[in-house]
Scaffold this active site. Structure first.
Site, PDB file in Angstrom:
ATOM      1  N   ASP A  46      10.748  -9.945   8.869  1.00  0.00           N
ATOM      2  CA  ASP A  46      11.212  -9.165   7.711  1.00  0.00           C
ATOM      3  C   ASP A  46      12.261  -8.151   8.145  1.00  0.00           C
ATOM      4  O   ASP A  46      12.130  -6.951   7.915  1.00  0.00           O
ATOM      5  CB  ASP A  46      10.038  -8.465   7.027  1.00  0.00           C
ATOM      6  CG  ASP A  46      10.362  -8.111   5.569  1.00  0.00           C
ATOM      7  OD1 ASP A  46      11.343  -8.672   5.029  1.00  0.00           O
ATOM      8  OD2 ASP A  46       9.658  -7.282   4.985  1.00  0.00           O
TER       9      ASP A  46
ATOM     10  N   GLY B  51       0.838  -1.191   0.000  1.00  0.00           N
ATOM     11  CA  GLY B  51       0.000   0.000   0.000  1.00  0.00           C
ATOM     12  C   GLY B  51       0.872   1.239   0.000  1.00  0.00           C
ATOM     13  O   GLY B  51       1.912   1.286  -0.651  1.00  0.00           O
TER      14      GLY B  51
END
Length: 684
Positions: free
Chosen positions: A488, A370
Site C-alpha cells: 500500500d 480504525g
C-alpha cells in the site's frame, strides 16, 4: 582524578645526546613518546574532547547520549602513536574503563556503545542506532575506515549478524564483529559463568588488551568492585593484527548511540597504557551513576497510590466497585503463546495514559482501519502513534503477531519504526514512532485542502523523499533477511520526520486482513491509482506490484496531483494517462507541479517522470526492480531510452487487454471495493 603521561627519557650528558641524535635521528622522538599512560576516576570538561550530544556532567560522569536516535563521542584530547617507528608494527596496549547503561524500560534497550581507536576525531555521515555512530550502511566494512572497536551491544540486529541483544564484540572496520560473546564473567573460585545484563543500570568494568606478539585482542569484564577475572571472556580467534588496520597517529575514545527508545550510556572511569598494563582505576573516587529508574519509580507510585487510597476507604463495597472498574478499564487479552514476544508487548494501561484515555483531541486520523492517536509514554516521555485496529476472531492472530514482532525488527532510517503491540478483546493496538510533520499527501495537495497553513515542498525536498522511499523499498525487497511486500505505497503512507525526511509507514499492516483469506478473491487490496494490473486480476502481491505503486508515487510527488482525479460527475482522469499525453506531445515538463514555479532541476524531473512511467508498465517483467530504481536515481545507471509510443497504454484499455471483466474495469465499482481497504491503511 589523576592523569599521567610518561616519556622514558632521562637527561643524558651532551656527548650522549649528540650520539643519540646522529644514530637514532627521527626515531628518537618516537621512542620518547612511545610509553604513554593515563588514568581517570571521574572527569572534568578539560579531560576529554566531546562531539555529538556527549557531555561531562557536574557529577563528573561522561554521558554519551541523552535521548532517542542520537550519537555522542568522547575522545582523549591528544592523538597517540601506536608504532615505535613509522613502518613498525602496532605495539601492545591495554585499556580499562567503567561504564553504565540505563534505559527507559528495564527490559528494552537500544542500541549500544563502544571503545574505539580511529584515525580522526570525527565520523562524518555515520549513523546512530545499530551503527553506534561509527559507520553507515555504505562505509560499514570498508578497509579505508582504519577503525578498531570493542562494542557493548544491547540490541540484536540480524543485518549485522549479532549473536543476541546482550553481547561484547570485537570489531574491525565494521559492526559485523569478528568475534563476539554473551556479556558476563567467569568466577575465579569455581569457574562458573555469570551473565551480566549490560542495560541493568549497574556500573561494570571492562578490560581490553591487545597483544602485539600474537596479534590478538583479549577482553574480560566484571561488576564494579570485582577484581579482574583470570579467565578471559573473549580472546579473538580470528587474526586481529592491528598493524594492518590502524593509522599513525590515531585517537582513542568512546561512542554511544541510541535508537527509537531513549538509552543512556555513561563512562565513569578510564585508564590506558601503551606497551604495558593499564593503571588500576581508583574505584573509591568514581562518581555514582544516577540512582533510580524512571520506570521503577513510576511502578512504585502506581502500586503505592492505589494501596494508600484503598486504606482510606471505609466501605468495602465501594472499594470492590472501584477495583472492578479499574480492571475493566485496563483489561487485556493475553494468551500463553505471547510470552515469547516479551518486550514487544505494551501494557494497555501505559497506552491508555499516554493518550489520556484515547481522547479525541489526540486523534490523528480515522478510517476503515480504525483510529490513530498521538501519545506520550509517561515513563520515557517518548512520543508515539497508537493505532487501534478491530479484529473479530482469533483466526491467524498468532501468525500475525509473529509478523508484527518480526517487522518490528526492521531497522532503516526511511521506515517508520514499529515499536510493538497490545491486545484487548476485539481490538489490536499497534505502536509506532510518532512523525511530527505528518503525512506527505497534505503537503502535495495543500492547495486542495489547506491553501494557507501548509508548507510547500521544494524540488530538493521532493527528490530526497523519493530517494528515501526507494531506499526503504530496496531494503524491504532485497536487503533484509526476509522479503517484505508493502502492498500500500502511497503519499498518505509516507510520513515526514522533524527534518522533513520521508519514512514509509504501515508496512505489513495489510497482512492482518490476509490471514485465512482466499488470495484469489476479487476483493481488491490496495488504493485506486496504485493497483498493478496483475494484482487486480489475481489478487496476488509481489515486489513488482510494489514497484507499480511506487511509479504512481513518483508521478504524484513530481506533479503534485492525485493518481485519480474526478472530472465532472461521471468521468475520472488517471494521472498516468495525463502524463503520457504530455510526453507524446513533447511537453513532459509541463506536468511538473506548477507551484514550484520552474524552480527545479529539469533533467532530474524528466528522469523521475520517465522512471515513473517505466515502473507503471502493464507487463510486470518490463518494470525495473528497486535495486535498478536506486541505480537510476543515484545516477549509477542511465535510464533506458524509451519512445513514448512504446509506453502508449491507457489504463482502461490496458486492463481490458489483460483480461479483466467489465465489473473490475468499472471505476465506480472499483472505488467502492477499494474504499473498504484504503481506510485500513491510512496515512497515520
Amino acid at each position: 582524578m589523576s592523569y599521567m603521561a610518561t616519556k622514558r627519557c632521562s637527561s643524558p650528558p651532551f656527548f650522549v645526546y649528540v650520539c643519540l641524535v646522529l644514530f637514532l635521528g627521527p626515531n628518537l622522538a618516537a621512542l620518547c613518546t612511545a610509553q604513554v599512560q593515563f588514568s581517570y576516576s571521574g572527569f572534568r570538561a578539560t579531560d576529554v574532547t566531546l562531539d555529538g550530544v556527549a557531555a561531562v556532567r557536574q557529577d563528573r560522569l561522561i554521558q554519551l547520549t541523552n535521548t532517542s536516535d542520537v550519537k555522542g563521542y568522547a575522545f582523549h584530547p591528544a592523538p597517540l602513536r601506536f608504532r615505535r617507528s613509522p613502518n613498525g608494527t602496532v605495539q601492545s596496549f591495554s585499556v580499562s574503563f567503567v561504564f553504565g547503561i540505563q534505559s527507559d524500560f528495564p527490559d528494552v534497550c537500544v542500541d549500544g556503545m563502544s571503545f574505539f581507536v580511529a584515525p580522526k576525531k570525527s565520523f562524518p555521515g555515520a549513523f546512530a542506532n545499530h551503527f553506534l555512530g561509527l559507520f553507515n550502511d555504505q562505509t560499514d566494512g570498508s578497509p579505508d575506515n582504519h577503525i578498531f572497536a570493542v562494542e557493548l551491544d544491547t540490541f540484536m540486529n540480524s543485518e549485522l549478524k549479532d549473536i543476541n541483544n546482550n553481547h561484547v564484540g570485537i570489531d574491525i572496520n565494521s559492526l559485523r564483529s569478528v568475534d563476539a560473546t554473551m556479556a558476563g564473567f567467569y568466577d575465579d573460585e569455581n569457574g562458573s559463568f555469570t551473565n551480566l545484563t549490560l542495560s541493568s543500570g549497574q556500573p561494570m568494568q571492562m578490560w581490553v588488551d591487545y597483544d602485539a606478539e600474537s596479534a590478538q585482542v583479549k577482553s574480560t569484564m566484571a561488576p564494579l568492585g570485582v577484581d579482574k577475572p583470570r579467565r578471559l571472556l573473549l580472546s579473538s580467534v580470528n587474526n586481529t593484527n592491528l598493524s594492518d588496520v590502524l593509522e599513525e597517529p590515531s585517537y582513542v575514545g568512546f561512542s554511544g548511540a541510541s535508537g527509537p527508545l531513549t538509552t543512556l550510556f555513561y563512562v565513569l572511569g578510564w585508564s590506558f597504557a601503551m606497551d604495558g598494563p593499564a593503571p588500576a582505576i581508583n574505584i573509591t573516587n568514581l562518581p555514582m551513576l544516577p540512582q533510580g529508574h524512571p520506570k521503577a519509580r513510576s511502578l512504585v507510585l502506581e502500586i503505592a497510590l492505589p494501596i494508600a487510597t484503598a486504606a482510606f476507604i471505609a466501605a468495602v463495597g465501594t472499594a470492590v466497585v472501584l477495583l472492578v472498574r479499574r480492571w475493566l478499564r485496563y483489561a487485556e487479552l493475553r494468551e500463553d503463546w505471547e510470552v515469547e514476544f516479551g518486550p514487544h508487548r505494551f501494557s494497555y494501561k501505559d497506552l491508555y495514559h499516554a493518550t489520556e484515555g484515547f481522547k479525541k483531541k489526540h486523534l490523528l486520523g480515522a478510517g476503515g482501519f480504525g483510529e490513530v492517536y498521538k501519545g506520550v509514554l509517561q515513563a520515557s516521555k517518548l512520543e508515539v502513534a497508537v493505532k487501534k485496529v478491530s479484529h473479530e476472531s482469533r483466526q491467524g492472530m498468532k501468525e500475525f503477531i509473529t509478523e508484527v514482532v518480526s517487522i518490528g525488527r526492521l531497522r532503516h532510517r526511511n521506515l517508520v519504526q514499529l515499536l510493538g503491540y497490545c491486545r484487548r478483546k476485539g481490538e489490536l493496538i499497534l505502536v509506532y514512532d510518532y512523525m511530527q510533520n505528518g503525512s506527505l499527501d497534505k503537503y502535495l495537495h495543500c492547495e486542495e485542502e489547506d491553501k494557507q497553513s501548509t508548507t510547500l515542498l521544494d524540488w530538493t525536498q521532493r527528490y530526497g523523499i523519493i530517494r528515501g522511499i526507494a531506499c526503504a523499498l530496496f531494503y524491504l525487497h532485497e536487503k533484509w533477511e526476509k522479503i517484505v511486500i508493502h502492498r500500500d505505497i502511497k503519499a498518505s503512507n509516507v510520513l515526514l520526520d522533524h527534518e522533513m525526511n520521508g519514512r514509509l509507514g504501515d508496512f505489513g499492516l495489510a497482512r492482518l486482513y490476509d490471514h485465512g483469506t482466499d488470495l484469489q478473491t476479487t476483493h481488491v487490496v490496495g488504493t485506486m491509482g496504485y493497483l498493478a494490473p496483475e494484482l487486480l486480476r489475481t489478487g496476488k502481491s509481489s515486489p513488482l506490484t510494489d514497484v507499480f505503486a511506487f511509479g504512481t508515487f513518483l508521478l504524484e510527488v513530481t506533479c503534485g496531483q492525485r493518481p485519480v482525479k474526478q472530472h465532472g460527475q461521471d468521468q475520472q482522469i488517471m494521472l498516468v494517462d495525463w502524463v503520457l499525453e504530455h510526453w507524446h506531445s513533447g511537453s513532459l515538463t509541463q506536468t511538473v507541479d506548477r507551484r514550484l514555479q520552474g524552480l527545479y532541476d529539469n533533467d532530474q524531473a524528466n528522469m523521475v517522470l520517465k522512471l515513473g512511467l517505466l515502473c507503471l508498465h502493464p507487463l510486470p517483467t518490463s518494470r525495473p526492480t528497486m535495486r535498478q530504481v536506486m541505480q537510476y536515481l543515484d545516477g549509477d545507471m542511465p535510464l533506458p531510452e524509451l519512445e513514448p509510443t512504446r509506453l502508449n497504454f491507457n489504463m482502461v484499455s490496458m486492463m481490458r487487454n489483460e483480461g479483466f471483466s467489465s465489473a473490475v474495469m468499472s471505476y465506480p465499482d472499483l472505488t467502492t471495493s477499494i474504499g473498504t481497504f484504503s481506510g485500513l491503511s491510512g496515512g497515520r
